[in-house]
Design a protein around this motif. Structure first.
Motif, mmCIF file in Angstrom:
data_model
loop_
_atom_site.group_PDB
_atom_site.id
_atom_site.type_symbol
_atom_site.label_atom_id
_atom_site.label_comp_id
_atom_site.label_asym_id
_atom_site.label_seq_id
_atom_site.Cartn_x
_atom_site.Cartn_y
_atom_site.Cartn_z
ATOM 1 N N GLY A 174 -13.454 28.254 -17.630
ATOM 2 C CA GLY A 174 -13.685 28.742 -16.269
ATOM 3 C C GLY A 174 -15.033 29.417 -16.056
ATOM 4 N N ILE A 175 -15.948 29.190 -17.012
ATOM 5 C CA ILE A 175 -17.301 29.741 -16.851
ATOM 6 C C ILE A 175 -18.009 28.968 -15.727
ATOM 7 N N LYS A 176 -18.729 29.713 -14.862
ATOM 8 C CA LYS A 176 -19.299 29.081 -13.669
ATOM 9 C C LYS A 176 -20.805 28.813 -13.756
ATOM 10 N N GLY A 177 -21.426 29.292 -14.815
ATOM 11 C CA GLY A 177 -22.864 29.057 -14.906
ATOM 12 C C GLY A 177 -23.395 29.392 -16.290
ATOM 13 N N PHE A 178 -24.609 28.961 -16.540
ATOM 14 C CA PHE A 178 -25.198 29.172 -17.866
ATOM 15 C C PHE A 178 -26.649 29.590 -17.745
ATOM 16 N N ARG A 179 -27.018 30.548 -18.597
ATOM 17 C CA ARG A 179 -28.426 30.892 -18.763
ATOM 18 C C ARG A 179 -28.814 30.326 -20.122
ATOM 19 N N PHE A 180 -29.924 29.601 -20.172
ATOM 20 C CA PHE A 180 -30.358 28.992 -21.425
ATOM 21 C C PHE A 180 -31.549 29.763 -21.981
ATOM 22 N N GLY A 237 -18.556 34.602 -10.149
ATOM 23 C CA GLY A 237 -18.485 33.692 -11.297
ATOM 24 C C GLY A 237 -19.134 34.324 -12.517
ATOM 25 N N ILE A 238 -18.608 33.992 -13.683
ATOM 26 C CA ILE A 238 -19.232 34.497 -14.918
ATOM 27 C C ILE A 238 -20.195 33.440 -15.462
ATOM 28 N N MET A 239 -21.377 33.897 -15.829
ATOM 29 C CA MET A 239 -22.372 33.025 -16.473
ATOM 30 C C MET A 239 -22.543 33.493 -17.910
ATOM 31 N N LEU A 240 -22.596 32.544 -18.831
ATOM 32 C CA LEU A 240 -22.811 32.917 -20.237
ATOM 33 C C LEU A 240 -24.199 32.507 -20.694
#
Ligand code: TEU
Length: 550
Positions: free
Chosen positions: A189-195, A92-95
């Motif tokens: 389709g992004i699977k995760g996030f870094r904040f 998964g890609i995380m942005l």
């Protein structure tokens, strides 16, 4: 909230990962070229640091449009392709969501500058006279955290660079805008996030001078931060996504709240306390030998504390802001390989979700720059000037940068030993390290004993053994200043993890029950630990894991 205890996350700094079009800058299609490499490594998610439209004053952490891709990195189609191909391969890609601030080039800030009140409320503007900033708070990159806008007769807050204006989260419109950004990327389709620095978003009601510090105590883990996070997560329905908050100067109590499943805030937190053990008086710009006792105490506090509170740690040594760990706590010389493996093993067997920063898996080191012209990072360039103003010679300032600069981790990924280390056909935007012939992916791929092969084994083990992903943790050898050791237990099984922190042999107590234990993994070839008088002798930087019945 979903469980990420068996997952491993790989961090990509796109600018320095792989250049596909020969302009000296890494890009999204470069990442696409390397998906098979990442799949083979065995990681589950790829976190990309910001690729959004940006003037790049802080390498993309100054976002001008959260919904556009910066052409330096490629196009929206390129990113869509990367998302699709990664998903096909099970990754998964995380942005990276930089929601504490925007670039001053962002449309919202530009409208604010043009006098639109509505948009001034998106930021933290304060009336005042040009000679007196609203508070004495300092920017994390040096100098005042306030900038005066003459045409408005107002100051705005920037905790980072002057081109990174802090957003006003008190304003519900700002919160709605940011939710829109999350929804936009979810659709793609992004699977995760870094904040990014998400524990700094809630500023205090009253802005006052800090008489003892740089102001951080007023806005770190601020008054409404938990409320805002809950709202963001609930309204964008990302409860089951992998979400990680970067928590600057945070506390254990807050990190439990950020990451405990029932709070429905985030899946895990980064904290940085263990990466300040070589800061003299807590000052990043003063060098000191690492304090290993402090490291041990910090790991114990956070590992055991998060377990008790049901919080979840992001486990990491390296990222795009930190010097390379093998240069910092290990050895660049004779024991380079052993120390890189020991450091990796130490955190991969802990309770949490491990992160690997590009190049860490091949033991990349700091690049040993010798001139200020080689540095590009805004923080390094600012602090070079500050250090000179404080009376340091340029040689002293360069020595400090060589150990502390964020550029240490941003050098091009070392794929091969050829020109520009297989990163680019052109001169890279940041000089390559001085050891590309020794340290590169190509030479490690076929080598069973390489650091790269070791990382692959660590990832496989986490997926195989509940002891690693779920086990309880207890620290051993608390008084031993040379060895960090801990035990993981699950059902009736136990794992004992031993790390020699030193470049010389070290000893630790042997529990008689361990006689029947089997070695699971290590960085030396010995089948059995070396035991004498109920003591285990560990080789320089030895890493040893034993498994048996509790
Ligand atoms: O970093 C936040 C942060 O506080 C740091 O790790 C920072 O680099 C350090 O305090 C400086 O000594 C995040 C990003 O990871 C970083 O790259 C950005 O520059 C920063 O936020 C601003 O967005």
């Amino acid at each position: 909230m979903a469980d990420f205890s068996e997952k491993v996350i790989y961090q990509i700094y796109p600018k320095s990962f792989k250049d596909s079009n020969g302009d000296g800058l890494g890009d999204i299609l470069g990442i696409l070229e390397k998906l098979d490499y990442l799949k083979e490594l065995g990681v589950d998610y790829l976190w990309l640091t910001p690729v959004f439209l940006s003037p790049q004053k802080d390498n993309g952490y100054d976002v001008a449009d959260y919904r556009k891709i910066d052409s330096r990195f490629g196009s929206m189609e390129d990113l869509e392709k990367l998302i699709e191909k990664s998903n096909e391969k099970g990754m998964g890609i995380m942005l990276d969501m930089v929601f504490n601030h925007t670039s001053t080039a962002h449309e919202w800030f530009q409208k604010a500058l043009n006098g639109e009140r509505e948009y001034q409320d998106y930021y933290i503007f304060k009336e005042g006279s040009p000679d007196c900033p609203p508070t004495n708070w300092q920017s994390k990159f040096g100098g005042s955290a306030w900038e005066y806008v003459e045409s408005l007769g107002k100051w705005y807050l920037h905790l980072f660079d002057v081109t990174q204006a802090d957003l006003n989260w008190e304003n519900p419109k700002v919160r709605e805008e940011l939710k829109g950004v999350i929804r936009f990327w979810k659709e793609k389709g992004i699977k995760g996030f870094r904040f990014d620095v998400v524990n700094l978003i809630s500023k205090p009601e009253i802005f006052e001078n800090d008489t003892v510090g740089d102001g951080r105590r007023f806005y770190t883990d601020g008054p409404h931060v938990h409320e805002y996070l809950k709202e963001l997560v609930k309204d964008t329905e990302i409860e089951d996504f992998v979400t990680v908050g970067e928590m600057s100067s945070t506390s254990l109590e807050h990190c439990i709240r950020y990451s405990a499943p029932w709070e429905k805030e985030l899946s895990m937190c980064f904290n940085f306390h263990h990466l300040k053990i070589d800061y003299k008086n807590g000052n990043k710009w003063e060098l000191m030998e690492p304090d290993f006792m402090e490291l041990k105490q910090l790991f114990q506090k956070w590992q055991v504390g998060m377990e008790r509170g049901d919080g979840w740690n992001a486990l990491f040594w390296c990222n795009h802001d930190q010097p390379r760990i093998v240069s910092r706590l290990g050895s660049e010389g004779k024991y380079w390989k052993e120390s890189a493996k020991m450091l990796a093993g130490m955190i991969h067997f802990m309770r949490g979700t491990p992160y690997i920063y590009q190049g860490e898996e091949i033991g990349m080191t700091n690049p040993h720059y010798t001139s200020i012209e080689q540095y590009k990072d805004v923080e390094s360039l600012n602090y070079y000037k500050i250090l000179l103003q404080e009376g340091k010679t340029s040689a002293q300032a360069l020595k400090i940068l060589a150990a502390r600069s964020r550029d240490n981790s941003r050098t091009p990924m070392q794929w091969t030993d050829s020109k520009n280390c297989g990163f680019s056909q052109a001169e890279p935007w940041l000089s390559v390290s001085d050891n590309i012939s020794k340290i590169n992916v190509f030479s490690q791929q076929k080598d069973e004993s390489s650091i790269l092969s070791f990382y692959k084994k660590l990832i496989v083990l986490r997926k195989e053994k509940k002891l690693i992903s779920k086990g309880k943790i207890e620290f051993l050898e608390n008084e031993n200043k040379n060895v960090l050791a801990y035990k993981r237990t699950w059902a009736d099984k136990a794992l004992v993890v031993c790390c020699n922190l030193r470049e010389t042999e070290s000893r630790m107590d042997m529990d008689c029950r361990w006689k029947d234990y089997k070695k699971v993994i290590g960085n030396y070839n010995n089948e059995l630990p070396c035991v004498q008088d109920n003591k285990i002798t560990l080789q320089p930087y030895e890493f040893l894991v034993l498994e048996g019945n509790e």
